[in-house]
Design an enzyme around this catalytic site. Structure first.
Site, PDB file in Angstrom:
ATOM      1  N   LYS A 195       0.803  -1.240   0.000  1.00  0.00           N
ATOM      2  CA  LYS A 195       0.000   0.000   0.000  1.00  0.00           C
ATOM      3  C   LYS A 195       0.832   1.286   0.000  1.00  0.00           C
ATOM      4  CE  LYS A 195      -3.193  -2.607   2.869  1.00  0.00           C
ATOM      5  NZ  LYS A 195      -3.875  -2.739   4.141  1.00  0.00           N
ATOM      6  N   ASP A 230      -7.902  -7.027  10.745  1.00  0.00           N
ATOM      7  CA  ASP A 230      -9.298  -6.579  10.773  1.00  0.00           C
ATOM      8  C   ASP A 230     -10.295  -7.745  10.777  1.00  0.00           C
ATOM      9  OD1 ASP A 230      -8.682  -7.297   8.184  1.00  0.00           O
ATOM     10  OD2 ASP A 230      -9.648  -5.582   7.241  1.00  0.00           O
TER      11      ASP A 230
END
Length: 498
Positions: A195, A230
């Protein structure tokens, strides 16, 4: 004069005939083009087919790969990572807990006051902070110093009456959404950055230790109680509210699943068995692949041109990052081979990822009689104007085929998990509920995808078993879920609040 008139009449008649021939040819050409577009559509639909028999083969393959991944490291395309989470929240947790959610160019700091079963999650507060670009490629110390400073500033804003009792450290759940080799509940070494981050001196380091050093440097007395991702946070959030939650699935830009496994069913686990007898497994199921997956030429081309060819095949056919791109590739073939959008191929249609899944969803859900939303999207995104109703209907059909395949394969993946833990059938005299916590923008906002997934689950399980399986939306696993895991792994568990 008579001869001239006759000649003129013959010329006119010839001209009319020629015009008529052109019209007929134009219509035939148009109908030929339309037939070619429909043929491309039909072939695509067949290749994307997900009959129940095929879905059950996919579920069986998922079950087999899960066993292989638990047996040994590298034994399967599924990593089946041991999370070291052996205590999920019970709903009884109380006190003030923090979370740090680092997964992209922004990070969030969050705090919640937990009030047990009576009050649940109370007073959630959070703050979002942008990471300056130079810190994404600088040093590990500079990045974690910046994060620790933002955390300290957030702690300073703690309301009166929320402070922990004297002598107690504040505790934090750390969601770190980058590849990590976890070594305990509160430690893990960074495998690589993704990312847009590239901080060389952090690779191979324990990210919890790096954060702790930065917190200690500025006198922030806070302990990282849990390092999680997550998906596991979503599982924790679901379990806090409902003790029947046994798995979590993220269906958003990316996709993943985590579930509760019996510790004794993990041959590669060599440590002492946890007291709870359970261990949460992070499947990394986006990397699942099987010969039973219905892949098309468009999927193969997308994969070959991706940054990670041959990897994340399941993710590339079911997640929000890719669904709109598959639709674009089908429309491009129609434009090239059937002049679907006119004589020329729209230049914008050649741009990878220009058609995003939210746009695909908006077109798929267009309920207007003239499919006005579809027309507007084609005009605004691809700069194609004046599309016919027939063209718009074909575009909606392409969206439907791609979405249906993704939703049905997601359901097959969930069935694979249920098979692995023996919850796919109803045992005599048992009616135990099994709840799957789902989160992610694709599941939350793409209604056609969600309803197709839910109806496919019922179809796969049969009426009796389907009554025992519940799909529940569980929100903000990366934030509140991480704070809940800090609570369930607190060093003060069993110590009465003073």
């Amino acid at each position: 004069m008579g001869k001239v008139a006759v000649g003129a009449t013959i010329v006119c008649a010839a001209a009319v005939c020629a015009a008529a021939v052109l019209v007929v040819r134009h219509r035939m050409r148009n109908s030929g083009k339309c037939a070619r577009a429909v043929a491309i559509l039909k072939e695509f639909e067949e290749k994307c087919g997900t009959p129940i028999g095929k879905l059950k083969q996919v579920a069986d393959a998922m079950d087999v790969e899960m066993h292989a991944g638990l047996a040994s490291e590298g034994g399967s395309k599924l990593k089946m990572l041991i999370s070291y989470v052996d205590n999920l929240p019970t709903g009884d947790e109380k006190g003030l807990f923090y979370a740090l959610d680092l997964g992209g160019t922004n990070f969030r700091v969050l705090r919640v006051q937990l009030g047990g079963k009576e009050k649940g999650v109370a007073h959630p507060e959070f703050n979002e902070v942008s990471i300056p670009p130079h810190l994404m490629t600088g040093s590990s110390e500079a990045l974690f110093d910046f994060i620790a400073a933002a955390l300290a500033k957030f702690v300073d804003s703690e309301p009166e009456g929320f402070h922990p009792p004297p002598g107690r450290q504040r505790e934090l759940g750390f969601t770190f959404s980058f590849p990590v080799r976890q070594t305990s509940i509160a430690s893990g070494t960074l495998i690589k950055w993704t990312k847009g981050f590239s901080i060389e001196d952090a690779v191979g380091e324990d990210v919890v230790r790096e954060l702790t050093k930065s917190m200690e440097k500025i006198g922030l007395d806070m302990r990282v109680a849990a390092l999680v991702n997550d998906t596991i946070g979503t599982l924790a959030g679901g379990r806090f509210h409902n003790p029947d939650v046994i798995a979590a699935v993220i269906l958003g830009t990316g996709t993943n699943a985590a579930y509760v496994e019996r510790a004794q069913a993990i041959p590669k686990w060599h440590g002492p068995l946890p007291k709870s007898g359970e261990m949460v497994i992070n499947m990394e199921w986006g990397n699942f692949r099987s010969s039973h997956l219905p892949l098309t030429e468009y999927d193969q081309a997308l994969d070959a041109e991706s940054l990670n060819p041959g990897e994340q095949i399941f993710e590339k056919i079911i997640s929000g990052m890719y669904l709109g791109e598959i639709v674009r590739r089908v429309l491009l073939k129609m434009a090239e081979e059937a002049e679907f959008f006119g004589d020329t191929v729209p230049p914008k249609l050649k741009i990878p990822f220009i058609l995003r899944t939210p746009d695909m969803s908006a077109m798929h859900h267009d309920a207007s009689s003239d499919l006005k939303v579809v027309g507007n999207k084609l005009r605004d995104i691809l700069e194609v104007s004046n599309t016919s109703l027939k063209t718009r209907k074909i575009v909606v059909q392409v969206c439907d085929i791609v979405s249906t395949r993704g939703a049905r394969l997601s359901a097959a993946g969930i069935l694979g998990i249920l098979k692995k833990i023996g919850r796919d059938t109803v045992k005599v005299g048992e009616k135990q509920k099994s709840v799957i916590a789902l989160d992610g923008g694709l599941f939350e906002h793409y209604a056609e995808f969600r309803s197709c997934l839910e109806s496919t689950m019922k179809e796969l399980l049969g009426n009796e078993a389907a009554e025992t399986i519940v799909i529940e939306h569980s929100n903000d696993g990366s934030g509140i879920g991480a704070a809940l895991l800090a609570a369930s792994h607190s060093q003060y568990l069993g110590v009465e609040e003073s």
